[in-house]
Write an enzyme that holds these catalytic residues in place. Structure first.
Site, PDB file in Angstrom:
ATOM      1  N   ALA A  39      -6.796   5.571  -7.492  1.00 23.24           N
ATOM      2  CA  ALA A  39      -7.975   4.709  -7.404  1.00 23.24           C
ATOM      3  C   ALA A  39      -8.770   4.771  -8.705  1.00 23.24           C
ATOM      4  O   ALA A  39      -9.297   3.759  -9.182  1.00 23.24           O
ATOM      5  CB  ALA A  39      -8.841   5.136  -6.230  1.00 23.24           C
ATOM      6  N   THR A  72      -9.641  18.853 -10.748  1.00 27.44           N
ATOM      7  CA  THR A  72      -8.568  19.415 -11.570  1.00 27.44           C
ATOM      8  C   THR A  72      -8.711  18.824 -12.976  1.00 27.44           C
ATOM      9  O   THR A  72      -8.361  17.657 -13.204  1.00 27.44           O
ATOM     10  CB  THR A  72      -7.190  19.062 -10.967  1.00 27.44           C
ATOM     11  OG1 THR A  72      -7.210  19.410  -9.578  1.00 27.44           O
ATOM     12  CG2 THR A  72      -6.059  19.783 -11.683  1.00 27.44           C
ATOM     13  N   LYS A 126       3.203   1.551  -3.977  1.00 23.91           N
ATOM     14  CA  LYS A 126       2.511   0.859  -5.071  1.00 23.91           C
ATOM     15  C   LYS A 126       3.163   1.051  -6.440  1.00 23.91           C
ATOM     16  O   LYS A 126       3.046   0.182  -7.300  1.00 23.91           O
ATOM     17  CB  LYS A 126       1.046   1.298  -5.133  1.00 23.91           C
ATOM     18  CG  LYS A 126       0.168   0.688  -4.046  1.00 23.91           C
ATOM     19  CD  LYS A 126      -1.251   1.204  -4.197  1.00 23.91           C
ATOM     20  CE  LYS A 126      -2.256   0.229  -3.632  1.00 23.91           C
ATOM     21  NZ  LYS A 126      -3.620   0.526  -4.043  1.00 23.91           N
ATOM     22  N   GLY A 138     -13.024  11.624 -10.438  1.00 23.21           N
ATOM     23  CA  GLY A 138     -11.703  11.499  -9.821  1.00 23.21           C
ATOM     24  C   GLY A 138     -10.679  11.044 -10.843  1.00 23.21           C
ATOM     25  O   GLY A 138     -11.039  10.395 -11.845  1.00 23.21           O
ATOM     26  N   ALA A 139      -9.424  11.410 -10.602  1.00 21.34           N
ATOM     27  CA  ALA A 139      -8.381  11.058 -11.563  1.00 21.34           C
ATOM     28  C   ALA A 139      -7.090  10.644 -10.857  1.00 21.34           C
ATOM     29  O   ALA A 139      -6.000  10.785 -11.396  1.00 21.34           O
ATOM     30  CB  ALA A 139      -8.126  12.245 -12.501  1.00 21.34           C
ATOM     31  N   THR A 159       0.841  -1.197   0.000  1.00 16.86           N
ATOM     32  CA  THR A 159       0.000   0.000   0.000  1.00 16.86           C
ATOM     33  C   THR A 159       0.878   1.250   0.000  1.00 16.86           C
ATOM     34  O   THR A 159       2.104   1.168  -0.194  1.00 16.86           O
ATOM     35  CB  THR A 159      -1.042  -0.072   1.153  1.00 16.86           C
ATOM     36  OG1 THR A 159      -1.939   1.020   1.004  1.00 16.86           O
ATOM     37  CG2 THR A 159      -0.417  -0.042   2.526  1.00 16.86           C
ATOM     38  N   ASP A 176      -6.950  -4.272  -7.590  1.00 19.65           N
ATOM     39  CA  ASP A 176      -7.982  -3.270  -7.282  1.00 19.65           C
ATOM     40  C   ASP A 176      -9.102  -3.261  -8.327  1.00 19.65           C
ATOM     41  O   ASP A 176     -10.280  -3.113  -7.980  1.00 19.65           O
ATOM     42  CB  ASP A 176      -7.365  -1.872  -7.171  1.00 19.65           C
ATOM     43  CG  ASP A 176      -6.592  -1.689  -5.878  1.00 19.65           C
ATOM     44  OD1 ASP A 176      -6.918  -2.375  -4.890  1.00 19.65           O
ATOM     45  OD2 ASP A 176      -5.655  -0.863  -5.860  1.00 19.65           O
ATOM     46  N   ILE A 217     -16.175   4.196  -3.922  1.00 20.76           N
ATOM     47  CA  ILE A 217     -15.129   3.268  -3.479  1.00 20.76           C
ATOM     48  C   ILE A 217     -14.684   3.575  -2.051  1.00 20.76           C
ATOM     49  O   ILE A 217     -13.914   2.824  -1.475  1.00 20.76           O
ATOM     50  CB  ILE A 217     -13.928   3.244  -4.443  1.00 20.76           C
ATOM     51  CG1 ILE A 217     -13.212   4.586  -4.434  1.00 20.76           C
ATOM     52  CG2 ILE A 217     -14.356   2.898  -5.863  1.00 20.76           C
ATOM     53  CD1 ILE A 217     -11.792   4.423  -4.939  1.00 20.76           C
TER      54      ILE A 217
HETATM   55  P1  ATR Z   1      -6.014   8.100  -4.747  1.00 18.70           P
HETATM   56  O1  ATR Z   1      -4.752   7.423  -5.158  1.00 18.70           O
HETATM   57  O2  ATR Z   1      -6.602   7.575  -3.468  1.00 18.70           O
HETATM   58  O3  ATR Z   1      -7.032   8.143  -5.842  1.00 18.70           O
HETATM   59  P2  ATR Z   1      -5.097  10.831  -5.174  1.00 18.70           P
HETATM   60  O4  ATR Z   1      -4.186  10.461  -6.269  1.00 18.70           O
HETATM   61  O5  ATR Z   1      -4.616  11.829  -4.163  1.00 18.70           O
HETATM   62  O6  ATR Z   1      -5.583   9.592  -4.315  1.00 18.70           O
HETATM   63  O7  ATR Z   1      -6.476  11.365  -5.814  1.00 18.70           O
HETATM   64  C1  ATR Z   1      -7.497  11.861  -5.041  1.00 18.70           C
HETATM   65  C2  ATR Z   1      -8.671  12.230  -5.954  1.00 18.70           C
HETATM   66  O8  ATR Z   1      -9.673  12.826  -5.141  1.00 18.70           O
HETATM   67  C3  ATR Z   1      -8.322  13.261  -7.022  1.00 18.70           C
HETATM   68  O9  ATR Z   1      -9.131  13.039  -8.153  1.00 18.70           O
HETATM   69  C4  ATR Z   1      -8.686  14.560  -6.314  1.00 18.70           C
HETATM   70  O10 ATR Z   1      -8.950  15.635  -7.181  1.00 18.70           O
HETATM   71  P3  ATR Z   1      -7.743  16.598  -7.683  1.00 18.70           P
HETATM   72  O11 ATR Z   1      -7.038  15.840  -8.766  1.00 18.70           O
HETATM   73  O12 ATR Z   1      -8.426  17.796  -8.161  1.00 18.70           O
HETATM   74  O13 ATR Z   1      -6.879  16.824  -6.470  1.00 18.70           O
HETATM   75  C5  ATR Z   1      -9.947  14.136  -5.623  1.00 18.70           C
HETATM   76  N1  ATR Z   1     -10.319  14.978  -4.486  1.00 18.70           N
HETATM   77  C6  ATR Z   1      -9.752  15.013  -3.262  1.00 18.70           C
HETATM   78  N2  ATR Z   1     -10.393  15.878  -2.465  1.00 18.70           N
HETATM   79  C7  ATR Z   1     -11.409  16.409  -3.195  1.00 18.70           C
HETATM   80  C8  ATR Z   1     -12.438  17.372  -2.934  1.00 18.70           C
HETATM   81  N3  ATR Z   1     -12.562  17.953  -1.734  1.00 18.70           N
HETATM   82  N4  ATR Z   1     -13.291  17.658  -3.945  1.00 18.70           N
HETATM   83  C9  ATR Z   1     -13.186  17.089  -5.153  1.00 18.70           C
HETATM   84  N5  ATR Z   1     -12.233  16.157  -5.461  1.00 18.70           N
HETATM   85  C10 ATR Z   1     -11.354  15.831  -4.496  1.00 18.70           C
END
Ligand code: ATR
Length: 276
Positions: free
Chosen positions: A133, A155, A68, A129-130, A64, A104, A216
């Site tokens: 995950a 973003t 990863k 989300g991008a 983890t 995953d 998720i």
């Molecule tokens: P993981 O590997 O768990 O997916 P990560 O790479 O940090 O973690 O990605 C977190 C995701 O949650 C991203 O898509 C992030 O959006 P940004 O790319 O704009 O940062 C999104 N995210 C986190 N907090 C958020 C919030 N308060 N509102 C909207 N999107 C959020």
């Protein structure tokens, strides 16, 4: 002397991992005299730890944050799935080689199969989300045969980059949220709604009936995203099953028994999460 029948999860930090609970439950259920531990492995000693697996001190491990990506450059072979997703979470020794895969996407798909099996018939899905995950979920949706996969993210550039890498569509978050009727499956992969992070301001009013909303996040189990979706009559799938199912392939590789995700395992983790 016999090699120890033990596996583990490595991360840094690792205290919050629920993997020992899941694998410990299966070891007991199947009467396997093995062990599953959690180990705090700092980045500086990651390569040394992998050498321990090669020497036979461990059957393998789950991986983890923050390892990863790093493990993929340190193992002998990386499965296609992990390469496409860009991260590995399961390592095992096979024919003297240290191998890595990512479970995953499998975990996500198996959970959807349990609670909304017709998700595979969907033609359109929206992935919010991008991050890391999201990569596994995009892969799973493509593998499931969903022809029109769209990514959106706070973003926008990150959504565009991911969409181009996986040859799917991307759309601005505001536009996606105004046009939820376009999607048969809507998936939250962001950390919004987890712990103290405020939930996404989603209004499911425009979504079509029959739409599946999946999150998720599993702590809390009933995220605001899922509660809002339910209020508007959508079918929902929570994130706990993904956590449980992603553990299955590792256990099978290490201990030679394909474990079953059942209600007793789900209850065990729900209790640990403090969920009724
Ligand atoms: P993981 O590997 O768990 O997916 P990560 O790479 O940090 O973690 O990605 C977190 C995701 O949650 C991203 O898509 C992030 O959006 P940004 O790319 O704009 O940062 C999104 N995210 C986190 N907090 C958020 C919030 N308060 N509102 C909207 N999107 C959020």
């Amino acid at each position: 002397m016999d090699k120890p029948l033990r596996a583990c999860v490595i991360g840094h930090p690792i205290v919050h991992s629920r993997s020992p609970l899941i694998h410990g439950h299966w070891l007991e259920q199947y009467g396997i005299k093995g062990a599953y531990e959690k180990l705090d492995v700092a980045p500086a000693i990651l390569a040394d730890f992998l050498s321990e697996i090669r020497l036979g001190s461990w059957l393998g491990c789950n991986v983890t944050i923050p390892h990863k990506q790093a493990v993929m450059t340190l193992v002998d072979s990386v499965a296609d799935e992990a390469r496409k997703i860009g991260a590995a979470n399961t390592l095992w020794l096979e024919d003297g080689k240290l191998k890595a895969t990512n479970t995953d996407a499998y975990g996500f798909a198996a959970n959807m199969d349990d609670f909304a099996p017709d998700w595979r018939e969907a033609q359109t899905c929206l992935i919010i989300g991008a991050g890391g995950a999201a990569r596994a979920v995009v892969h799973a949706c493509k593998e499931a045969g969903i022809s029109d996969v769209t990514i959106t993210n706070r973003t926008t550039e990150r959504a565009d980059e991911l969409a181009s890498e996986f040859s799917v569509h991307s759309v601005q978050l505001i536009e996606a949220l105004q046009n939820l009727d376009l999607y048969q499956v809507i998936i939250n992969t962001t950390s919004a709604g987890m712990g103290d992070i405020p939930p996404l301001p989603i209004n499911f009013k425009s979504a079509r009936s029959g739409t599946i909303a999946a999150d998720i996040v599993y702590a809390p189990l009933n995220t605001q995203f899922l509660l809002d979706a339910r209020t508007h009559g959508l079918r929902t799938v929570d994130g706990l099953g993904m956590l449980l199912h992603q553990a299955v392939p590792g256990f099978e590789k290490w201990f030679g028994q394909r474990p079953v995700v059942d209600t007793s395992l789900r209850r065990l983790i729900l209790d640990d999460l403090g969920e009724p």
